[in-house]
Design a protein around this motif. Structure first.
Motif, PDB file in Angstrom:
ATOM      1  N   THR A  16       0.562  -1.768  -0.102  1.00 22.94           N
ATOM      2  CA  THR A  16       0.452   0.109  -0.284  1.00 22.94           C
ATOM      3  C   THR A  16       0.987   1.360   0.049  1.00 22.94           C
ATOM      4  O   THR A  16       0.611   1.965  -1.033  1.00 22.94           O
ATOM      5  N   ILE A  48     -18.565   1.593  -5.090  1.00 20.42           N
ATOM      6  CA  ILE A  48     -17.933   1.570  -4.135  1.00 20.42           C
ATOM      7  C   ILE A  48     -17.521   0.443  -2.720  1.00 20.42           C
ATOM      8  O   ILE A  48     -17.357   0.694  -2.113  1.00 20.42           O
ATOM      9  N   VAL A  52     -17.786  -2.065  -1.113  1.00 20.50           N
ATOM     10  CA  VAL A  52     -16.777  -2.310   0.774  1.00 20.50           C
ATOM     11  C   VAL A  52     -17.182  -2.911   1.861  1.00 20.50           C
ATOM     12  O   VAL A  52     -17.572  -3.861   1.814  1.00 20.50           O
ATOM     13  N   MET A  97     -12.480  -1.898   6.391  1.00 13.49           N
ATOM     14  CA  MET A  97     -13.354  -2.325   5.621  1.00 13.49           C
ATOM     15  C   MET A  97     -14.517  -1.111   6.298  1.00 13.49           C
ATOM     16  O   MET A  97     -15.666  -0.514   5.641  1.00 13.49           O
ATOM     17  N   ASN A 100     -13.615   2.036   5.722  1.00 16.33           N
ATOM     18  CA  ASN A 100     -13.957   3.015   4.276  1.00 16.33           C
ATOM     19  C   ASN A 100     -14.970   2.626   4.019  1.00 16.33           C
ATOM     20  O   ASN A 100     -15.371   3.517   3.336  1.00 16.33           O
ATOM     21  N   THR A 104     -15.851   6.549   3.037  1.00 14.14           N
ATOM     22  CA  THR A 104     -16.514   6.200   1.728  1.00 14.14           C
ATOM     23  C   THR A 104     -17.890   7.251   1.449  1.00 14.14           C
ATOM     24  O   THR A 104     -18.072   8.453   0.319  1.00 14.14           O
ATOM     25  N   TRP A 127      -8.076   8.662   2.468  1.00 14.87           N
ATOM     26  CA  TRP A 127      -9.350   7.350   1.318  1.00 14.87           C
ATOM     27  C   TRP A 127      -9.015   6.830   0.375  1.00 14.87           C
ATOM     28  O   TRP A 127      -9.032   5.531   0.268  1.00 14.87           O
ATOM     29  N   ILE A 128      -7.804   7.156  -0.557  1.00 13.34           N
ATOM     30  CA  ILE A 128      -7.040   6.323  -1.064  1.00 13.34           C
ATOM     31  C   ILE A 128      -6.400   5.247  -0.453  1.00 13.34           C
ATOM     32  O   ILE A 128      -6.287   4.087  -1.067  1.00 13.34           O
ATOM     33  N   SER A 130      -6.576   3.925   2.485  1.00 16.56           N
ATOM     34  CA  SER A 130      -7.689   3.210   3.119  1.00 16.56           C
ATOM     35  C   SER A 130      -7.961   2.688   2.260  1.00 16.56           C
ATOM     36  O   SER A 130      -8.306   0.975   2.731  1.00 16.56           O
ATOM     37  N   ILE A 131      -8.446   2.434   0.949  1.00 16.58           N
ATOM     38  CA  ILE A 131      -9.248   1.590   0.067  1.00 16.58           C
ATOM     39  C   ILE A 131      -7.806   0.871  -0.110  1.00 16.58           C
ATOM     40  O   ILE A 131      -8.399  -0.627  -0.203  1.00 16.58           O
ATOM     41  N   SER A 134      -6.705  -2.013   3.254  1.00 14.34           N
ATOM     42  CA  SER A 134      -8.306  -2.697   3.686  1.00 14.34           C
ATOM     43  C   SER A 134      -8.355  -3.884   2.383  1.00 14.34           C
ATOM     44  O   SER A 134      -8.751  -5.140   2.629  1.00 14.34           O
ATOM     45  N   SER A 135      -8.202  -3.557   0.977  1.00 15.78           N
ATOM     46  CA  SER A 135      -8.256  -4.373  -0.040  1.00 15.78           C
ATOM     47  C   SER A 135      -7.157  -5.293  -0.125  1.00 15.78           C
ATOM     48  O   SER A 135      -7.286  -6.585   0.142  1.00 15.78           O
TER      49      SER A 135
END
Length: 149
Positions: A16, A48, A52, A97, A100, A104, A127-128, A130-131, A134-135
């Protein structure tokens, strides 16, 4: 502890950080700027948020399946006293998640009024991050989940 344990544990974080660094360094690239502008789309953000939320629910379901499972790999984890590591992997994934979902939703509600936040670019960057994070955390847990079931 073996090196593979540390790779398994920290590759979501390291990957990340590297991806976010690459996005930052390439922020003037035409394609990256086009993707960044694409984030400010209600349909995309709603999609999104839905994705999520679905992953969040699936992680919680997977957790309950593992806790109730009597499969040989799960029994082996109990015997090796490593079952708590798996639980912690799930716990971290579920928490990120959940963050997120909140981030989001805030992004979806606020992207038309960027002036609400003092440092809106920092919010979008987090935010980016964390996305992506978490993915990768979810991928790590689900990869282990499918090996155990």
């Amino acid at each position: 502890m073996r090196a593979s344990y540390y790779i398994e544990k920290y590759y979501p974080l390291i990957s990340t950080i590297l991806l976010c660094l690459a996005l930052y360094l390439l922020r003037t690239n035409k394609l990256i700027r086009h993707l960044y502008v694409g984030l400010y789309n209600d349909t995309f953000l709603t999609t999104i948020l839905s994705a999520v939320s679905i992953i969040f629910g699936f992680l919680l379901t997977a957790f309950s399946i593992i806790c109730q499972s009597n499969s040989k790999p799960v029994k082996a984890l109990h015997e090796l006293q490593r079952f708590n590591e798996l639980i912690n992997y799930n716990k971290v994934s579920v928490k990120w998640m959940f963050y997120n979902i909140i981030l989001t939703a805030i992004f979806l509600l606020s992207h038309h009024n960027e002036s609400i936040f003092i440092h809106y670019d920092w919010f979008v960057a987090f935010w980016i991050y964390s996305i992506i994070y978490s993915s990768l955390l979810s991928y790590r847990f689900l990869n282990l989940f499918y090996k155990l079931i």
